[in-house]
Design a protein around this motif. Sequence first.
Motif, PDB file in Angstrom:
ATOM      1  N   PRO A 116       0.829  -1.202   0.000  1.00  0.00           N
ATOM      2  CA  PRO A 116       0.000   0.000   0.000  1.00  0.00           C
ATOM      3  C   PRO A 116       0.867   1.258   0.000  1.00  0.00           C
ATOM      4  O   PRO A 116       1.981   1.257   0.509  1.00  0.00           O
ATOM      5  CB  PRO A 116      -0.793  -0.120   1.303  1.00  0.00           C
ATOM      6  N   GLY A 117       0.325   2.342  -0.553  1.00  0.00           N
ATOM      7  CA  GLY A 117       1.042   3.610  -0.551  1.00  0.00           C
ATOM      8  C   GLY A 117       0.932   4.295   0.800  1.00  0.00           C
ATOM      9  O   GLY A 117       0.112   3.929   1.653  1.00  0.00           O
ATOM     10  N   VAL A 118       1.751   5.313   1.000  1.00  0.00           N
ATOM     11  CA  VAL A 118       1.771   6.039   2.269  1.00  0.00           C
ATOM     12  C   VAL A 118       0.419   6.687   2.535  1.00  0.00           C
ATOM     13  O   VAL A 118      -0.080   6.670   3.672  1.00  0.00           O
ATOM     14  CB  VAL A 118       2.901   7.100   2.261  1.00  0.00           C
ATOM     15  N   LEU A 119      -0.202   7.276   1.514  1.00  0.00           N
ATOM     16  CA  LEU A 119      -1.495   7.923   1.688  1.00  0.00           C
ATOM     17  C   LEU A 119      -2.546   6.933   2.184  1.00  0.00           C
ATOM     18  O   LEU A 119      -3.340   7.255   3.082  1.00  0.00           O
ATOM     19  CB  LEU A 119      -1.949   8.556   0.362  1.00  0.00           C
ATOM     20  N   ARG A 120      -2.549   5.745   1.645  1.00  0.00           N
ATOM     21  CA  ARG A 120      -3.503   4.711   2.080  1.00  0.00           C
ATOM     22  C   ARG A 120      -3.273   4.329   3.540  1.00  0.00           C
ATOM     23  O   ARG A 120      -4.214   4.158   4.312  1.00  0.00           O
ATOM     24  CB  ARG A 120      -3.374   3.480   1.181  1.00  0.00           C
ATOM     25  N   ILE A 121      -2.006   4.191   3.925  1.00  0.00           N
ATOM     26  CA  ILE A 121      -1.683   3.845   5.307  1.00  0.00           C
ATOM     27  C   ILE A 121      -2.171   4.936   6.257  1.00  0.00           C
ATOM     28  O   ILE A 121      -2.820   4.658   7.268  1.00  0.00           O
ATOM     29  CB  ILE A 121      -0.161   3.608   5.457  1.00  0.00           C
ATOM     30  N   VAL A 122      -1.868   6.186   5.922  1.00  0.00           N
ATOM     31  CA  VAL A 122      -2.298   7.306   6.769  1.00  0.00           C
ATOM     32  C   VAL A 122      -3.819   7.358   6.842  1.00  0.00           C
ATOM     33  O   VAL A 122      -4.393   7.555   7.925  1.00  0.00           O
ATOM     34  CB  VAL A 122      -1.709   8.640   6.252  1.00  0.00           C
ATOM     35  N   PHE A 123      -4.489   7.162   5.703  1.00  0.00           N
ATOM     36  CA  PHE A 123      -5.951   7.187   5.685  1.00  0.00           C
ATOM     37  C   PHE A 123      -6.531   6.153   6.647  1.00  0.00           C
ATOM     38  O   PHE A 123      -7.430   6.456   7.434  1.00  0.00           O
ATOM     39  CB  PHE A 123      -6.471   6.925   4.264  1.00  0.00           C
ATOM     40  N   TYR A 124      -6.027   4.932   6.611  1.00  0.00           N
ATOM     41  CA  TYR A 124      -6.577   3.880   7.474  1.00  0.00           C
ATOM     42  C   TYR A 124      -6.223   4.089   8.946  1.00  0.00           C
ATOM     43  O   TYR A 124      -7.001   3.738   9.829  1.00  0.00           O
ATOM     44  CB  TYR A 124      -6.165   2.495   6.984  1.00  0.00           C
ATOM     45  N   LEU A 125      -5.062   4.659   9.216  1.00  0.00           N
ATOM     46  CA  LEU A 125      -4.727   4.974  10.609  1.00  0.00           C
ATOM     47  C   LEU A 125      -5.651   6.056  11.165  1.00  0.00           C
ATOM     48  O   LEU A 125      -6.129   5.958  12.295  1.00  0.00           O
ATOM     49  CB  LEU A 125      -3.261   5.396  10.724  1.00  0.00           C
ATOM     50  N   VAL A 126      -5.914   7.095  10.358  1.00  0.00           N
ATOM     51  CA  VAL A 126      -6.852   8.152  10.789  1.00  0.00           C
ATOM     52  C   VAL A 126      -8.249   7.567  10.941  1.00  0.00           C
ATOM     53  O   VAL A 126      -8.955   7.867  11.912  1.00  0.00           O
ATOM     54  CB  VAL A 126      -6.830   9.334   9.789  1.00  0.00           C
ATOM     55  N   MET A 149     -12.673   5.791  14.506  1.00  0.00           N
ATOM     56  CA  MET A 149     -13.567   4.727  14.959  1.00  0.00           C
ATOM     57  C   MET A 149     -13.385   4.444  16.447  1.00  0.00           C
ATOM     58  O   MET A 149     -14.342   4.100  17.137  1.00  0.00           O
ATOM     59  CB  MET A 149     -13.307   3.444  14.159  1.00  0.00           C
ATOM     60  N   MET A 150     -12.171   4.603  16.939  1.00  0.00           N
ATOM     61  CA  MET A 150     -11.880   4.297  18.333  1.00  0.00           C
ATOM     62  C   MET A 150     -12.096   5.498  19.260  1.00  0.00           C
ATOM     63  O   MET A 150     -11.975   5.355  20.475  1.00  0.00           O
ATOM     64  CB  MET A 150     -10.430   3.800  18.468  1.00  0.00           C
ATOM     65  N   ARG A 151     -12.444   6.637  18.688  1.00  0.00           N
ATOM     66  CA  ARG A 151     -12.683   7.833  19.495  1.00  0.00           C
ATOM     67  C   ARG A 151     -13.845   7.572  20.459  1.00  0.00           C
ATOM     68  O   ARG A 151     -14.832   6.955  20.106  1.00  0.00           O
ATOM     69  CB  ARG A 151     -13.001   9.007  18.572  1.00  0.00           C
ATOM     70  N   ASN A 152     -13.681   8.013  21.665  1.00  0.00           N
ATOM     71  CA  ASN A 152     -14.689   7.869  22.725  1.00  0.00           C
ATOM     72  C   ASN A 152     -14.938   6.410  23.127  1.00  0.00           C
ATOM     73  O   ASN A 152     -15.968   6.112  23.731  1.00  0.00           O
ATOM     74  CB  ASN A 152     -16.014   8.532  22.332  1.00  0.00           C
ATOM     75  N   LYS A 153     -14.050   5.533  22.766  1.00  0.00           N
ATOM     76  CA  LYS A 153     -14.188   4.130  23.177  1.00  0.00           C
ATOM     77  C   LYS A 153     -13.209   3.892  24.327  1.00  0.00           C
ATOM     78  O   LYS A 153     -12.020   4.162  24.216  1.00  0.00           O
ATOM     79  CB  LYS A 153     -13.850   3.173  22.028  1.00  0.00           C
ATOM     80  N   SER A 154     -13.718   3.361  25.409  1.00  0.00           N
ATOM     81  CA  SER A 154     -12.859   3.082  26.557  1.00  0.00           C
ATOM     82  C   SER A 154     -12.255   1.685  26.445  1.00  0.00           C
ATOM     83  O   SER A 154     -12.696   0.862  25.640  1.00  0.00           O
ATOM     84  CB  SER A 154     -13.672   3.191  27.846  1.00  0.00           C
ATOM     85  N   VAL A 155     -11.284   1.428  27.285  1.00  0.00           N
ATOM     86  CA  VAL A 155     -10.679   0.102  27.335  1.00  0.00           C
ATOM     87  C   VAL A 155     -11.733  -0.922  27.740  1.00  0.00           C
ATOM     88  O   VAL A 155     -11.782  -2.034  27.205  1.00  0.00           O
ATOM     89  CB  VAL A 155      -9.479   0.097  28.308  1.00  0.00           C
ATOM     90  N   ALA A 156     -12.605  -0.541  28.673  1.00  0.00           N
ATOM     91  CA  ALA A 156     -13.665  -1.448  29.119  1.00  0.00           C
ATOM     92  C   ALA A 156     -14.593  -1.814  27.956  1.00  0.00           C
ATOM     93  O   ALA A 156     -15.036  -2.964  27.845  1.00  0.00           O
ATOM     94  CB  ALA A 156     -14.462  -0.820  30.250  1.00  0.00           C
TER      95      ALA A 156
END
Length: 167
Positions: A109-119, A124-131
Amino acid sequence: AAKAEAAGAFDAALRYFDLLLGASENNHLPPELFHWQSKRLSMLVYSMRFEEYAAQRLKILETTKDMLQVAELDLIECKALMLQQDFPAAVWYAIKSLRQLGVFFTEKPGVLRIVFYLVRLKMMMRNKSVAFIENLPVADDKRTQYIVDILQSTSSAFFFTAPKSLT
């Protein structure tokens, strides 16, 4: 001595499966015995009998059309390639197998694709707790288990030959 003992154990296991399956060169096995066929294939892989394994695998592949059975055979093939230290082939085969199971990603994958999926993952994980993550239900369907097993068994091959695809 330990290797000889392990090889002897595999030989005994293979004799057991041969008796169980009534193995002969021209014997066509019914699909109900697929579980035992795949166990026998695994024993051939772990005993490093790759030529015999390849011939048996082709025979079984000809008779099975079930997606989950093919996934099990693909998992065994990935393990065989890893044992043979053929990492590029293991990565290629894992990608092919995962596509058949509905998981799509590229080897380079290209760098842009990697950055896109990390963002995207971070969003998706925003406001999600460990619990919350710990309380997610356990995936118990066979398809998901094969996906995880294929990724797990080939992760070191991905690390060496296609590290960008792991992100």
